[in-house]
Write an enzyme that holds these catalytic residues in place. Structure first.
Site, PDB file in Angstrom:
ATOM      1  CD  GLU A  60      -5.219   3.051   6.357  1.00  0.00           C
ATOM      2  OE1 GLU A  60      -4.908   4.081   6.952  1.00  0.00           O
ATOM      3  OE2 GLU A  60      -4.674   1.962   6.565  1.00  0.00           O
TER       4      GLU A  60
ATOM      5  CG  ASN B 201      -2.072   4.443   9.446  1.00  0.00           C
ATOM      6  OD1 ASN B 201      -3.081   3.740   9.319  1.00  0.00           O
ATOM      7  ND2 ASN B 201      -0.889   4.043   9.024  1.00  0.00           N
ATOM      8  CG  HIS B 202      -1.837   4.915   4.945  1.00  0.00           C
ATOM      9  ND1 HIS B 202      -0.516   5.280   4.848  1.00  0.00           N
ATOM     10  CD2 HIS B 202      -1.841   3.618   5.354  1.00  0.00           C
ATOM     11  CE1 HIS B 202       0.252   4.257   5.186  1.00  0.00           C
ATOM     12  NE2 HIS B 202      -0.530   3.232   5.508  1.00  0.00           N
TER      13      HIS B 202
ATOM     14  CG  ASP C  23      -7.621  -1.165   6.030  1.00  0.00           C
ATOM     15  OD1 ASP C  23      -8.648  -1.337   6.737  1.00  0.00           O
ATOM     16  OD2 ASP C  23      -6.594  -0.615   6.450  1.00  0.00           O
TER      17      ASP C  23
HETATM   18 FE   LIG Z   1      -4.701   0.009   5.780  1.00  0.00          FE
HETATM   19 FE   LIG Z   2      -3.793   1.913   8.555  1.00  0.00          FE
END
Ligand SMILES: [Fe+2]
Ligand SMILES: [Fe+2]
Length: 260
Positions: A39, A67-68, A8
């Site tokens: 994300e 999820n983002h 990430d």
């Molecule tokens: Fe993340």
């Molecule tokens: Fe995440």
């Protein structure tokens, strides 16, 4: 085929660290494909068109999300036309974007698939069934399949990897922003790590300014999170994959702290 997968990328510090480390690692290793979870790449949450182009310019050929995905609303304007970006395949099918794609490089083509876990996360469609469906489709085009399993729970990531052992080249976990030390190759050749980690601020709390996070835990009041400053960490996984069989031959963790 050699693959670099970056954990990430958080905000501008993460993007800078990724750019610098891709340049450095390309000198040290032969890297044929470079993918990253993006994300959190725009201001710590979500992705924008401009940020995606910056990542591609740094040498990243494929971007996964989590999820983002929808945190920056403008993503819906370009996600359908960008074939190098994937969002979790187990989101409702009518949502914009794709769960899997085929990335073309100098050393052929690689399937890239994004799956999201459900334990301690939104209750979306079954990650196992979605992965099976997408793999069936990708198998028509490619031998090598890379999965970013974006999930909170170790057990769920572990279970998906064992379930798919021998069916995909690797299952690489993301989302927790903390790199795990369990990289391995499963018996039928699937490379695995529970979490690749995070490329972003080293002295924040999973990338966020510390005071704000601590204050939220103490007060439970709504808090606006900001990307932290200072030193930056680069987290990634380097894999060597056999092009003929699609099996992973080697998996290595990368963890570097940089003064950016
Ligand atoms: Fe993340
Ligand atoms: Fe995440």
């Amino acid at each position: 085929m050699n693959l670099l997968f970056i954990g990430d990328i958080v905000g501008n510090p993460g993007r800078k660290a990724a750019k610098e480390m891709i340049k450095r690692l390309k000198k040290e290793k032969e890297i044929d494909f470079c993918f990253a979870n993006g994300e959190n790449s725009a201001g710590g949450s979500g992705i924008t068109y401009v940020v995606a182009q910056e990542l591609y310019k740094s040498g990243i050929q494929g971007i996964t999300l989590g999820n983002h995905t929808w945190s920056k609303r403008e993503v819906t304007n370009f996600i359908d036309s960008d074939k190098c970006i994937v969002r979790p395949a187990n989101y409702p099918t009518e949502l914009p974007g794709f769960g899997s794609t085929v990335i073309k490089g100098e050393k052929g083509e690689v399937g890239l698939l994004n799956i999201m876990g459900r334990v301690y996360m939104d209750s979306i469609d079954c990650p196992f069934k979605a992965a099976e469906r997408e793999i069936e489709h990708l198998k028509n085009f490619v031998k090598i399949i890379v999965i970013d399993m974006h999930a909170e729970a170790t057990s769920e990531k572990h279970a998906l990897a064992w379930h798919l052992d021998g069916k995909v080249s690797c299952v690489l976990g993301t989302h927790t922003h903390v790199q795990t030390a369990d990289e391995r190759i499963l018996p039928f050749g699937t490379g695995y790590i529970t979490d690749v980690g995070m490329t972003g601020p080293y002295d924040g709390i999973i990338g966020v300014e510390r005071e704000r996070v601590i204050n939220k835990f103490i007060t439970h009041m709504p808090t606006r999170f900001e990307v932290a400053h200072g030193k930056v960490q680069f987290n990634g996984a380097y894999l060597e994959i056999d092009e003929k069989t699609g099996k992973t031959l080697k998996i290595e963790r990368i963890f570097e702290v940089l003064e950016v």
